[in-house]
Design a protein around this motif. Structure first.
Motif, short mmCIF file in Angstrom:
data_model
loop_
_atom_site.label_atom_id
_atom_site.label_comp_id
_atom_site.label_asym_id
_atom_site.label_seq_id
_atom_site.Cartn_x
_atom_site.Cartn_y
_atom_site.Cartn_z
N GLU A 165 54.04 47.24 5.39
CA GLU A 165 54.68 48.17 6.22
C GLU A 165 56.69 47.81 6.15
O GLU A 165 57.38 48.65 6.82
CB GLU A 165 54.34 47.73 7.71
N GLU A 168 58.01 49.36 3.23
CA GLU A 168 58.45 50.60 3.31
C GLU A 168 59.95 51.32 4.40
O GLU A 168 60.11 51.64 4.19
CB GLU A 168 57.06 51.38 3.74
N LEU A 169 59.77 50.78 5.40
CA LEU A 169 60.72 50.91 5.81
C LEU A 169 62.09 50.10 5.59
O LEU A 169 62.86 51.16 6.59
CB LEU A 169 60.97 50.04 7.58
N ARG B 47 55.69 52.30 17.11
CA ARG B 47 55.33 52.37 15.71
C ARG B 47 55.36 53.98 15.55
O ARG B 47 55.57 54.26 14.10
CB ARG B 47 53.61 52.26 15.84
N CYS B 48 55.33 55.08 16.40
CA CYS B 48 55.54 55.92 16.56
C CYS B 48 56.79 56.39 15.92
O CYS B 48 56.99 57.32 15.33
CB CYS B 48 55.04 56.93 17.71
N ALA B 50 58.66 54.85 14.13
CA ALA B 50 58.78 54.11 12.95
C ALA B 50 58.38 55.04 12.09
O ALA B 50 58.33 54.39 11.26
CB ALA B 50 58.78 52.86 12.75
N GLY B 51 56.86 55.73 12.42
CA GLY B 51 55.89 56.36 11.23
C GLY B 51 54.98 55.46 11.34
O GLY B 51 54.10 55.93 9.99
N LEU B 52 54.85 54.52 11.78
CA LEU B 52 53.75 53.58 11.34
C LEU B 52 52.33 54.22 11.68
O LEU B 52 51.65 53.74 11.40
CB LEU B 52 53.69 52.50 11.08
N GLU B 54 50.67 57.37 13.15
CA GLU B 54 50.74 59.09 13.13
C GLU B 54 50.71 59.91 14.67
O GLU B 54 49.74 59.16 15.63
CB GLU B 54 49.69 59.48 12.32
N PRO B 73 58.20 56.52 6.93
CA PRO B 73 58.26 55.07 7.08
C PRO B 73 59.75 55.29 7.01
O PRO B 73 60.96 55.36 7.22
CB PRO B 73 57.95 54.26 7.22
N LYS B 74 60.03 55.29 5.50
CA LYS B 74 60.90 54.83 4.26
C LYS B 74 62.28 55.82 4.41
O LYS B 74 63.83 55.59 4.36
CB LYS B 74 60.94 54.52 2.90
N ARG B 76 62.74 57.51 7.07
CA ARG B 76 63.62 57.48 8.81
C ARG B 76 65.02 57.07 8.74
O ARG B 76 65.12 56.92 9.82
CB ARG B 76 62.38 56.86 9.44
#
Lengths: 265, 343
Positions: A165, A168-169, B47-48, B50-52, B54, B73-74, B76
């Motif tokens: 995670e 990816e961020l 987490r929402c 961040a897109g981690l 859904e 996520p990448k 955003r």
């Protein structure tokens, strides 16, 4: 020394003697000329080792064993590492299913597995009986539990989900997250699992004998065949075999120690 | 229009609703805190963003002019600091910090200066070659912060970043995070369950309970005017009394409200015999007895019992405030203007 300590020390000594005497005796027998009427051998020689290492059959058998083990483990690493990564990080609800599946080989005795495999692959669309491919396939299956546990534990230790995670961020793709972050951190775990699987396969006899037997003489089969010829030679083979496995286990333990140290930091 | 707009965001895990149509807006450069007890949905909301995790259909997250709800996520451009730091163990401090820049394809010559600047900003000079396991918890947290900041994200998300640290380091890092945030003027969402931390670092606090935002306000507003019993109990050690309990305690009251919150530090204790000083024009004096006393450092917390209920009273621990012994009969003086009516 306190009486309690004396008891513990003597108990350990007895167990060690019990475990080591056969090994020492085998070693002595492998370097002896004659050993019938005396406590220690009458003379010493390295001729049995010389005979062994110059026997093309032994060298061929060794090569075959290494080849089969190496190939089975390579396939296992190639299949299991990405599978465990994907299941752990992206499909965690399938984890139990995968765990159940890879633990099955533990529950099935070698003879049963061999008979089943021969029956299945001696006719029908895929005929593999008697070829080394059936042995490689079977070896792939029996090392699954070792591969799974080792790799899964290293992923758990490094908290693979959070690392992916985070990667990816920071803009990494899934492939980049795996290669640059996860793989280097589970490498020790992979090596330990690989060596553990290797020593298991190296000593495996039941499947090798039943699935390929005389078609493809591996170390284990060679060992059994030569046993009847000369006790000295057999002892030399056993000692060589032990030294190899001992070296392998040593490497596994060293790597295991260093990886557990890293994990606890 | 606000810089970050979150509109009717919902999240369910099987039958459990974790976020219930949550809407909020954040101004550019603002630090907001999502505050609430465990399981209130604050980390899920983070987490929402961040897109981690859904979100359910219908919810929308807009940052600047971009709707990021469906982005990976990448893509955003958000930075996140995890509770466990999630530093890459195989990379040293420098490697961890420039990881994001490498992934974005920034050339070494271009990012070198940026990385050096951020190392100075988080005070990690001299530790560039250390690996995560060689750093203390506080240093690891700084690396995590630097790693997220160096890619210049549009929003910075901090998921209980200080909860694994000891009290002293936590306090100093709270101040430091606030300083860095203000220096870079970066829009930040800070998640915590520690009300003191929220009061220290935030521009605004969003108090959450069971997947809903129950109160929004500046730290001062939230602390001085809790809107509900939940907020009053969560944000401080308020004495919360139902209307009937309040009437029992002080007699008839004219104020509206179903319940009342009284901060423990606004109540004063006067030993019996000093009735004259216990009288107040605008408030009540209630006969009571001290039942227990706990030293909290700068304050002494008394538990005082009247005929009907127990109340908590905090008295500043100064040399002229003599400790009142357990069992002493006292008057409890409650100023009327400090009774906060709750809905």
């Amino acid at each position: 020394m306190k009486p309690n300590k004396v008891f513990h020390a003597s108990l350990i000594t007895i167990v060690m003697i019990y475990l080591f005497i056969p090994l020492v005796a085998t070693f002595l027998y492998s370097i002896s000329t004659d050993w019938y009427r005396t406590i220690l051998p009458e003379g010493y020689t390295l001729s049995w080792y010389k005979e062994l290492f110059t026997d093309p059959r032994f060298l061929d058998a060794m090569q075959r064993t290494l080849f089969v083990c190496f190939l089975a483990i390579c396939i296992s690493v190639t299949v299991m590492v990405p599978t465990i990564f994907i299941v752990t990080v992206y499909f965690s609800r399938w984890e139990r299913t995968l765990q159940g599946l890879v633990m099955l080989p533990y529950a099935i005795p070698g003879v049963v597995a061999a008979v089943g495999l021969i029956k299945l692959y001696s006719s029908g669309p895929i005929v593999l009986s008697g070829s080394i491919w059936i042995l490689i396939g079977a070896y792939f299956v029996i090392v699954l539990p070792y591969m799974y546990q080792g790799i899964r534990n290293s992923m758990r230790t490094i908290d693979a989900i959070k690392l992916v995670e985070a990667a990816e961020l920071l803009g990494a793709s899934r492939m980049q997250a795996f290669w640059k972050v996860i793989f280097p951190n589970i490498l020790t775990g992979i090596i330990v699992s690989t060596l553990l699987s290797f020593s298991t396969l190296f000593g495996e006899f039941v499947l090798a004998n039943l699935l390929v037997g005389g078609h493809y003489e591996t170390m284990q089969i060679y060992l059994i065949r030569r046993m009847s010829e000369s006790g000295h030679l057999t002892s030399a083979i056993v000692v060589t075999y032990f030294i190899l496995l001992f070296a392998l286990s040593g490497i596994v333990m060293r790597l295991g120690k260093s990886s557990s140290k890293e994990g606890s930091r | 229009m606000s810089y970050v707009q979150i509109d009717r965001l919902s999240k369910r895990f099987k039958e459990t609703t974790v976020l219930n149509q949550v809407s909020l807006s954040i101004e550019k450069g603002e630090l907001i805190t999502l505050l609430g007890p465990s399981g209130c949905g604050k980390s899920t909301l983070l987490r929402c963003i961040a897109g981690l995790t859904e979100v359910e259909d219908g919810g929308k997250i807009v940052v600047g002019d971009t709707n990021i709800t469906q982005l990976a996520p990448k893509a955003r451009e958000v930075g996140m600091v995890f509770q466990s730091y999630a530093l890459f163990p195989n990379m040293n401090v420098y490697g961890n910090i420039c990881f994001g820049l490498k992934m974005k394809g920034v050339k070494k010559e271009e990012y070198k200066e940026r990385v050096e600047r951020i190392i100075d900003l988080v005070d990690l000079r001299g530790r560039e070659n250390s690996y995560p396991h060689q750093l203390s918890g506080g240093q690891q947290q700084r690396v995590a912060l630097a790693r997220s900041l160096v890619v210049e994200p549009k929003i910075l998300l901090l998921d209980e970043p200080l909860s694994a640290l000891d009290a002293k380091i936590r306090k100093s890092l709270q101040t430091e995070i606030r300083r860095i945030q203000q220096e870079l003027s970066i829009t930040t969402v800070f998640v915590t369950h520690d009300q003191e931390e929220a009061l220290t670092v935030s521009d605004r606090i969003f108090v959450m309970d069971h997947g809903n935002i129950v109160q929004i306000g500046t730290p001062k507003e939230i602390y001085a005017h809790p809107a509900s019993e939940f907020v009053a109990r969560f944000i401080g050690n308020y004495n919360v009394l139902k209307r009937a309990e309040m009437v029992q305690l002080v007699g008839e009251i004219v104020m509206a409200g179903d319940a009342f919150a009284i901060r423990p530090e606004v109540i004063s204790l006067v030993p019996r015999g000093n009735e004259a000083s216990a009288q107040s024009k605008n408030g009540w004096s209630v006969e009571s007895v001290v039942r227990s006393m706990t030293l909290k450092g700068n304050v002494i917390r008394y538990e005082v019992e009247t005929n009907h209920q127990k109340m908590q009273v905090d008295v500043l621990n100064t040399s002229d405030n003599h400790w009142i012994r357990v069992g002493t009969p006292v008057f409890m003086r409650i100023p009327a203007e400090e009774c906060i009516p709750l809905q």
